[in-house]
Design an enzyme around this catalytic site. Structure first.
Site, PDB file in Angstrom:
ATOM      1  N   THR A  82     -26.397   2.720  10.942  1.00 10.48           N
ATOM      2  CA  THR A  82     -27.464   2.505   9.962  1.00 10.48           C
ATOM      3  C   THR A  82     -28.235   3.791   9.753  1.00 10.48           C
ATOM      4  OG1 THR A  82     -29.399   1.170   9.352  1.00 10.48           O
ATOM      5  CG2 THR A  82     -29.165   1.731  11.684  1.00 10.48           C
TER       6      THR A  82
ATOM      7  N   ASN B 115     -31.142   3.223   8.055  1.00  7.69           N
ATOM      8  CA  ASN B 115     -32.397   2.524   7.728  1.00  7.69           C
ATOM      9  C   ASN B 115     -32.786   2.707   6.259  1.00  7.69           C
ATOM     10  OD1 ASN B 115     -33.020   3.567  10.905  1.00  7.69           O
ATOM     11  ND2 ASN B 115     -33.192   1.400  10.431  1.00  7.69           N
ATOM     12  N   THR B 116     -31.770   2.667   5.385  1.00  6.59           N
ATOM     13  CA  THR B 116     -32.038   2.747   3.949  1.00  6.59           C
ATOM     14  C   THR B 116     -31.326   1.607   3.234  1.00  6.59           C
ATOM     15  OG1 THR B 116     -30.122   4.159   3.566  1.00  6.59           O
ATOM     16  CG2 THR B 116     -32.211   5.270   3.981  1.00  6.59           C
TER      17      THR B 116
ATOM     18  N   CYS C  44       0.850  -1.199   0.000  1.00  4.19           N
ATOM     19  CA  CYS C  44       0.000   0.000   0.000  1.00  4.19           C
ATOM     20  C   CYS C  44       0.883   1.246   0.000  1.00  4.19           C
ATOM     21  CB  CYS C  44      -0.933  -0.002   1.213  1.00  4.19           C
ATOM     22  SG  CYS C  44      -2.138   1.338   1.141  1.00  4.19           S
TER      23      CYS C  44
ATOM     24  N   THR D  58     -31.629  -2.974   8.539  1.00  7.00           N
ATOM     25  CA  THR D  58     -30.505  -3.621   7.839  1.00  7.00           C
ATOM     26  C   THR D  58     -29.624  -4.460   8.769  1.00  7.00           C
ATOM     27  OG1 THR D  58     -29.096  -1.674   8.177  1.00  7.00           O
ATOM     28  CG2 THR D  58     -30.407  -1.737   6.141  1.00  7.00           C
TER      29      THR D  58
END
Length: 559
Positions: free
Chosen positions: A453, A455-456, A197, A465
């Site tokens: 979350t 909630n979508t 990286c 979710t």
């Protein structure tokens, strides 16, 4: 550190006091313009005369070293003009660049578009357009690090998590702790280098030198103190095969006479290693672009008519940047909309099944073993497309040592049962005891990532979710052999399709092989912020899995 004459001092720009920043900018402007005048074409005759005078006095001419120093300062000013949260610094940096250009000196321009190669710049937060809460986060980050890095600009999709992340990272790198500052950055370099990286390696090389680290150590691990060299074995096992760590490995580090580690130092080192292994996953998983002032982030070549030249193409930068080609999820297709609906329907059915019947313990164990075995066969066919990286192998030993699945070559690794050793009941208290407050910071960060979350789901609102988040977290732990007795691993195959599993396994186990195609191919109708959210789950689940194996070995050594 003593200030040398003519040295550009940037520290004053981190002040929250506008007057202090203005004074720092005056000094920077004067220093940079003085340097510019020594290398400007218009001053060539004067410079030549001065050079001959110096030669007569036995002094070296400024030459390439002066030009290199000026180039680095100009690249830093370019970064500040685009990425500093303080408007006065952005504007003055741009003014200084303009005045240097008036001297006939070519100034740099950014390469690429925005903080991520995977996310269109217009969909990320533009510095200067952030709201008050985000501005506070940006200012805190800049004041702490002296930069507003691309990781921060992508993580800010989720401000609550970013705040916890920055607080934890600040504590690990800069607050009182068992390890000296230059050791902390060197361990960060060692960890990031395991996954090639170069983005993180470059950042921490600069930080390592800034806190007084010995430049010779950067020529290779064999040039670092033996104590750090001894950490190499633990670094590679943690990064690629943490299930192999035993109390004997811990004993070796703690009992090597003059090069031994104390328990507190080792805990600090382990947390740093796991932090940077997982941050490498985030860097590759979200396609983080090089910083503007680092290699690959800017060019001094002028733009051509079409705004790019052949040299940019060979370096992987394209006129119609890959970001600006439509991402797979940007145009709603019937197939991708159906994908979201199908996933929501499966979640509903699984919830109904949970309510109706519960599988026996024997069946749950069988489903775990089946999922663990199947995870071995999840692999990508895109290895040839792995992200280009500068050779950073000098920062670690045994370059051939990489991720291997559990049962390759007939090797059996016993399942790690969380009921026998968990973060909540064992790891947390061990870290907090030996490195106060860090257990608390990590615990808060794990919980925020796991419980975050809105909630979508794509275009749907008011969705629970939690089932999906738990499936992602537990699938990652399953790949590491970690089992939760109360979880039905049959749910994973219902909720995570093959393209998503390929992405998860690549980002977690071999992040340097992550491609934009993998990122685009899962959850095609979801927002970029939701895909970044997935990456936060991957980062924290991976970090916790590595920590569990290391801390269990330390606990066994202590008992």
């Amino acid at each position: 550190m003593e200030e040398r004459e003519g040295e550009v001092r940037w520290d004053g720009l981190c002040s929250r006091d506008a007057a202090a920043r203005a004074a720092a900018l005056d000094h920077i402007g004067q220093t940079v313009l003085r340097r510019g005048e020594t290398v400007a074409p218009a001053a060539a005759a004067t410079a030549a005369a001065a050079a001959s005078a110096r030669a007569a006095a036995g002094l070296l001419a400024p030459g390439a070293a002066a030009r290199d120093g000026l180039s680095a300062a100009l690249a830093r000013l370019l970064m500040l003009s685009k990425r500093c949260p303080f408007r006065d610094v952005r504007e003055r940096s741009e003014t200084i660049l303009g005045r240097v250009q008036e001297l006939g000196i070519r100034i740099p321009r950014p390469l690429g578009h925005g903080p991520s190669r995977f996310i269109p710049e217009k969909e990320t937060i533009q510095v200067g357009n952030e709201d008050a809460m985000m501005h506070t986060l940006f200012a805190d980050s800049f004041a702490t690090l002296g930069r507003l890095d691309n990781v921060t600009l992508v993580m800010v999709f989720h401000p609550q998590y970013l705040e916890s992340f920055l607080k934890t990272q600040h504590y690990l790198l800069q607050m009182d702790g068992p390890l000296p500052l230059h050791y902390r950055h060197y361990i960060g370099i060692m960890a990031a280098a395991r996954h090639q990286c170069s983005y993180l390696v470059n950042l921490h090389v600069n930080d390592f030198l800034h806190v007084g680290g010995d430049p010779k150590w950067l020529n290779g691990l064999e040039n670092a103190p033996q104590k750090l060299q001894n950490l190499g074995e633990l670094n590679k096992m943690l990064a690629h095969r943490p299930w192999l760590i035993t109390k004997e490995h811990i004993e070796q580090l703690l009992k090597t006479e003059e090069n031994s580690w104390s328990l507190a130092e080792l805990i600090h080192a382990v947390v740093l290693l796991t932090h940077y292994h997982s941050l490498a996953s985030f860097t590759f998983g979200c396609g983080i672009s090089p910083e503007i002032d680092c290699e690959g982030g800017h060019t001094f070549r002028p733009p051509s008519v079409s705004n790019y030249c052949i040299c940019d193409i060979t370096n992987g930068y394209h006129g119609v940047d890959e970001n600006h080609a439509s991402p797979a999820g940007s145009i709603p297709t019937t197939e991708s909309v159906c994908e979201v609906e199908a996933l929501m329907e499966k979640m509903k059915q699984l919830q109904e099944c949970r309510d109706e019947e519960e599988a026996s313990q024997e069946e749950m164990a069988t489903r775990f073993e089946r999922e663990k075995r199947e995870s071995m066969f999840v692999c990508s066919s895109e290895d040839e497309e792995s992200a280009p990286a500068r050779d950073v192998s000098r920062h670690f030993e045994d370059t051939s040592y990489g991720y291997k699945d559990f049962s390759r070559h007939g090797m059996h690794v016993p399942t790690f049962r969380v009921q026998d050793y968990s973060w909540e009941d064992h790891g947390y208290s061990l870290v907090n005891r030996l490195y106060p407050d860090v257990g608390q910071l990590l615990d808060e960060k794990f919980h925020i990532a796991y419980n975050l979350t809105y909630n979508t789901m794509a275009m749907h609102k008011d969705v629970d979710t939690s089932m999906l988040r738990r499936a992602i977290w537990n699938y990652i732990h399953c790949m590491f052999g970690i089992r939760y007795d109360d979880y039905d691993y049959g749910e994973i195959n219902q909720l995570l399709d093959r393209s998503f599993k390929v992405y998860i396994k690549t980002v977690v186990c071999t992040p340097e092989k992550t491609t934009k195609r993998m990122y685009d191919s899962f959850w095609r109708q979801f927002e970029h912020s939701e895909k970044v959210h997935v990456n936060l789950l991957l980062v924290e689940a991976r970090m916790q899995a590595e920590l569990l194996y290391a801390l269990r070995a330390i606990t066994r050594y202590m008992t």
